[in-house]
Enzyme design. Structure first.
Site, PDB file in Angstrom:
ATOM      1  N   CYS A   1      44.120  46.471  42.969  1.00 25.43           N
ATOM      2  CA  CYS A   1      44.971  46.072  43.972  1.00 25.43           C
ATOM      3  C   CYS A   1      44.934  47.287  45.154  1.00 25.43           C
ATOM      4  CB  CYS A   1      46.348  46.293  43.586  1.00 25.43           C
ATOM      5  SG  CYS A   1      46.804  45.194  42.279  1.00 25.43           S
TER       6      CYS A   1
ATOM      7  N   ARG B   1      41.140  43.836  48.251  1.00 23.69           N
ATOM      8  CA  ARG B   1      41.350  44.418  46.873  1.00 23.69           C
ATOM      9  C   ARG B   1      42.335  43.622  46.210  1.00 23.69           C
ATOM     10  NH1 ARG B   1      39.177  49.595  46.451  1.00 23.69           N
ATOM     11  NH2 ARG B   1      40.338  50.032  44.577  1.00 23.69           N
TER      12      ARG B   1
ATOM     13  N   TRP C   1      46.567  41.882  43.351  1.00 23.27           N
ATOM     14  CA  TRP C   1      45.809  41.001  42.362  1.00 23.27           C
ATOM     15  C   TRP C   1      46.393  41.028  41.026  1.00 23.27           C
ATOM     16  CZ3 TRP C   1      42.584  41.496  37.993  1.00 23.27           C
ATOM     17  CH2 TRP C   1      41.792  40.224  37.622  1.00 23.27           C
TER      18      TRP C   1
ATOM     19  N   ASN D   1      48.026  50.720  41.027  1.00 24.00           N
ATOM     20  CA  ASN D   1      46.906  49.997  40.776  1.00 24.00           C
ATOM     21  C   ASN D   1      46.389  50.514  39.382  1.00 24.00           C
ATOM     22  OD1 ASN D   1      44.446  48.753  41.065  1.00 24.00           O
ATOM     23  ND2 ASN D   1      43.297  50.318  42.489  1.00 24.00           N
ATOM     24  N   GLY D   2      45.973  49.578  38.405  1.00 27.57           N
ATOM     25  CA  GLY D   2      45.532  49.807  37.191  1.00 27.57           C
ATOM     26  C   GLY D   2      46.186  48.941  36.069  1.00 27.57           C
TER      27      GLY D   2
ATOM     28  N   GLU E   1      21.792  35.901  40.323  1.00 29.27           N
ATOM     29  CA  GLU E   1      22.573  36.248  41.569  1.00 29.27           C
ATOM     30  C   GLU E   1      22.946  35.070  42.439  1.00 29.27           C
ATOM     31  OE1 GLU E   1      24.835  38.679  44.250  1.00 29.27           O
ATOM     32  OE2 GLU E   1      24.332  38.635  42.267  1.00 29.27           O
TER      33      GLU E   1
ATOM     34  N   LYS F   1      26.739  33.883  43.441  1.00 26.42           N
ATOM     35  CA  LYS F   1      27.260  33.915  44.748  1.00 26.42           C
ATOM     36  C   LYS F   1      27.838  32.350  45.134  1.00 26.42           C
ATOM     37  CE  LYS F   1      26.720  37.712  46.283  1.00 26.42           C
ATOM     38  NZ  LYS F   1      27.341  38.048  45.002  1.00 26.42           N
TER      39      LYS F   1
ATOM     40  N   GLU G   1      31.188  31.815  43.021  1.00 25.30           N
ATOM     41  CA  GLU G   1      32.396  32.638  43.568  1.00 25.30           C
ATOM     42  C   GLU G   1      33.063  32.173  44.825  1.00 25.30           C
ATOM     43  OE1 GLU G   1      31.355  37.325  42.878  1.00 25.30           O
ATOM     44  OE2 GLU G   1      29.930  36.584  44.053  1.00 25.30           O
TER      45      GLU G   1
ATOM     46  N   HIS H   1      13.644  23.898  26.408  1.00 30.32           N
ATOM     47  CA  HIS H   1      14.452  24.492  25.182  1.00 30.32           C
ATOM     48  C   HIS H   1      15.998  24.084  25.185  1.00 30.32           C
ATOM     49  CE1 HIS H   1      10.793  26.102  23.690  1.00 30.32           C
ATOM     50  NE2 HIS H   1      10.716  27.243  24.772  1.00 30.32           N
TER      51      HIS H   1
ATOM     52  N   LYS I   1      38.129  42.458  45.376  1.00 26.79           N
ATOM     53  CA  LYS I   1      36.875  43.608  45.152  1.00 26.79           C
ATOM     54  C   LYS I   1      37.328  44.645  44.561  1.00 26.79           C
ATOM     55  CE  LYS I   1      32.967  44.660  47.967  1.00 26.79           C
ATOM     56  NZ  LYS I   1      31.812  43.608  48.181  1.00 26.79           N
TER      57      LYS I   1
END
Length: 605
Positions: free
Chosen positions: A2, A27, A75, A101-102, A482, A486, A489, A505, A600
């Site tokens: 956050c 964030r 968040w 935050n946490g 990656e 992207k 996301e 396979h 983020k």
């Protein structure tokens, strides 16, 4: 994850807090709130709202004055996004306000005890537990009230606290979540990220874990949770406020993709040593004799940083001939790994605060391991905890998904691999070859960016896909990982990445016209093997988008990228796929800078 911002001084605080929240919204952006007061009033005034910061701003009354305040953009972890779960949290008497935050690991246990004592909770959050603990403390100072609460809390926190009876101060504390003080002229600020401070001051103090601070308008002091004074010297932030603006772009992601030529130039600048065909990395704190004793390298990161670490491991093995591998830090922490004294550990994090990576570093240090950090943010927690490291100098990255920092991190690994290689067995000729390749990168990235219109047209043809496959071999596989990350996301298209050699396979069963495949096809010694994979896909009527150094006959579309040295090609092959993900998401109307359910700088588990 956050965002926290606070201010104490003489200015009208609400507009300043809203501006800070807007800069921190990457964030967390499911709800927001603020509390203000002034020395002339003992009353705390609060406004909260589910949604974005703009929704909060619309609710703030025109007459909402105050000179002290704390604010938060969230968040969600405990409790769904809602008005009542938004921060700040007040006690029933409206005297104590807390932003956090946490995660409080023992929140349920503490909540049960408080409820047994008659406390009625107004939210489902773990943070409200902190508020009630502070409010119920019998200590005489706000600092001691906060300290009493922290003594019984288990978990991570970055908190800022206001109290109506102590309206001349804000008390803050850190354990695992960043807290940064901004030092101004007869005013003080606090935030979870320097982005919220830079418009007002470039003088900052970063708290360590287990440290607290008291902010007053004209001074600050820092001390441990146990009460011992600490010495904190302000540092000057490298970046200016304009670095955090969009700079004429429609999104931060587009801006940050376009900044990559300059960003790569920064990570190279001043580090190349032509005389000895190597590089200078002064922050490693690793002399050549020590470097030659390394028997293995383990790279730890999460998400995009983990993918960069996979490429880094390949670069180190190829150039330095040291066995190297990468692993998600979130898994490493919990599998009781064997910590070998001959192994060098490298922690990778854009923010330098990623909790899973930081916790892994702390565990490794506890067991006597040597740890290097590869991070973007100077003075961040991982940078301070590590024995040495490399800053990637990508500059501020605001978009939730990482682009320029990923690229710069891989370039930093190329520098590290070259450095270790030249200490060991890499020849002068190969050193010169890699240096020439590194110097070509900024211009070659610029060349790729000029093909954006072509990539945009290709993306429009794939935007309707429900799912996509990404494949690559050896160096190309982390690029595929990656690129698939992207796409998922920011577009929310389901995407999977596999080694191209693994198609037969199992994954080949998925191939059909409705499932496009993105293939990484560099011009290297595996070119024919990769072309054989394209044949397998085309034989099953699959659509193919190739990223290659030359047009591929079996591909429906090919994005052609400039050729560099084989070792450095993955850096370039990832760039067009950032643009592909961007324009796919744009065609689908997604909120590119703030994708759903993400934020983020992941500072919680």
């Amino acid at each position: 994850m956050c965002g926290i911002v606070g201010y104490i001084g003489k200015r009208d605080v609400a507009p300043l807090l809203l501006e800070g929240l807007a800069r921190l919204e990457y964030r967390g952006y499911d709800s927001a709130g603020l509390v203000v007061n002034s020395p002339k009033s003992a009353a705390l005034k609060m406004v909260k709202a589910k949604g974005r910061v703009r929704d909060l701003e619309a609710r703030v009354p025109k007459r909402f004055s105050g000179t002290t305040g704390i604010a938060h953009t969230r968040w969600a972890t405990h409790g769904a996004p809602s008005d009542h779960n938004s921060h700040p949290h007040l006690d029933p008497e409206n005297k104590v306000a807390v932003v956090h935050n946490g995660i409080v690991d023992n929140a349920q246990e503490l909540r049960a005890k408080l409820e047994a004592d008659g406390v009625v909770f107004a939210s489902e959050t773990d943070t409200e537990v902190i508020t009630h603990l502070i409010a119920r403390s019998q200590a005489e100072s706000l600092e001691d009230k906060v300290r009493d609460a922290l003594k019984v809390i288990e978990g991570t926190y970055g908190i800022a606290v206001m109290h109506a009876d102590f309206n001349d101060r804000i008390v803050v504390a850190r354990n695992g979540s960043p807290v940064i003080l901004g030092i101004g002229e007869k005013e003080m600020l606090v935030a979870s990220d320097v982005a919220a401070l830079i418009a007002h001051t470039r003088q900052v103090v970063t708290l360590d874990d287990g440290e607290m601070a008291t902010l007053k308008a004209d001074d600050f002091r820092t001390y441990t949770v146990a009460g011992a004074s600490t010495t904190s010297t302000p540092e000057t932030v490298e970046w200016e406020a304009a670095s955090y603006d969009m700079g004429g772009h429609d999104t931060y992601m587009h801006k940050e993709i376009s900044e990559q030529p300059d960003a790569v130039d920064r990570v190279l600048r001043g580090r190349i040593d032509d005389r000895f065909s190597t590089v200078h990395l002064g922050g490693l704190n690793l002399d050549p004799r020590e470097a030659r004793t390394i028997r293995r390298i383990k790279i730890l990161g999460c998400g995009t940083s983990y993918h960069a670490g996979l490429i880094g491991a390949s670069l180190i093995e190829g150039m330095a001939r040291i066995p190297a591998d990468a692993e998600p830090a979130s898994e490493f922490r919990y599998r009781n790994p064997v910590v070998d004294p001959d192994t060098l550990y490298i922690a990778v994090s854009q923010s330098g605060e990623t909790y899973d990576v930081l916790a892994a570093v702390q565990e490794l240090k506890r067991k006597g391991a040597r740890v290097l950090g590869v991070v973007n943010v100077v003075g961040s927690a991982i940078a301070r905890e590590a024995d040495g490291g490399v800053y990637v100098h990508a500059g501020p990255e605001v978009c939730v998904v990482s682009t320029k920092c990923f690229t710069n991190t891989v370039v930093a690994f190329a520098l590290l691999a070259l450095h270790l290689g030249r200490i060991r067995d890499l020849s002068v000729t190969d050193g010169k070859r890699i240096i020439e390749g590194l110097r070509k990168l900024p211009a070659q990235i610029e060349e790729i960016l000029k093909t954006e219109d072509e990539i945009k047209s290709i993306a429009a043809e794939y935007a309707g896909a429900q799912s996509m496959m990404f494949i690559g071999r050896v160096r190309g596989y982390p690029v595929a990982l990656e690129a698939s990350l992207k796409l998922k996301e920011i577009s929310y298209i389901h995407a999977e990445a596999y080694p191209a050699s693994e198609l037969k396979h199992g994954p080949l069963a998925l191939i059909e016209p409705a499932l496009p495949t993105v293939a990484i096809v560099p011009d290297d010694d595996l070119l024919e093997k990769n072309r054989a994979a394209l044949e397998e896909i085309k034989a099953r009527s699959g659509r193919i988008l190739a990223v290659a150094h030359q047009p591929q006959e079996k591909a429906d579309h090919t994005i052609v990228v400039p050729k560099n040295e084989d070792e450095l090609d993955p850096i370039l092959m990832g760039i067009p796929l950032q643009l592909f993900a961007y324009h796919t998401a744009l065609a689908m109307g997604r909120d590119i800078d703030k994708p759903r359910n993400l934020a983020k700088s992941v500072t919680v588990e």
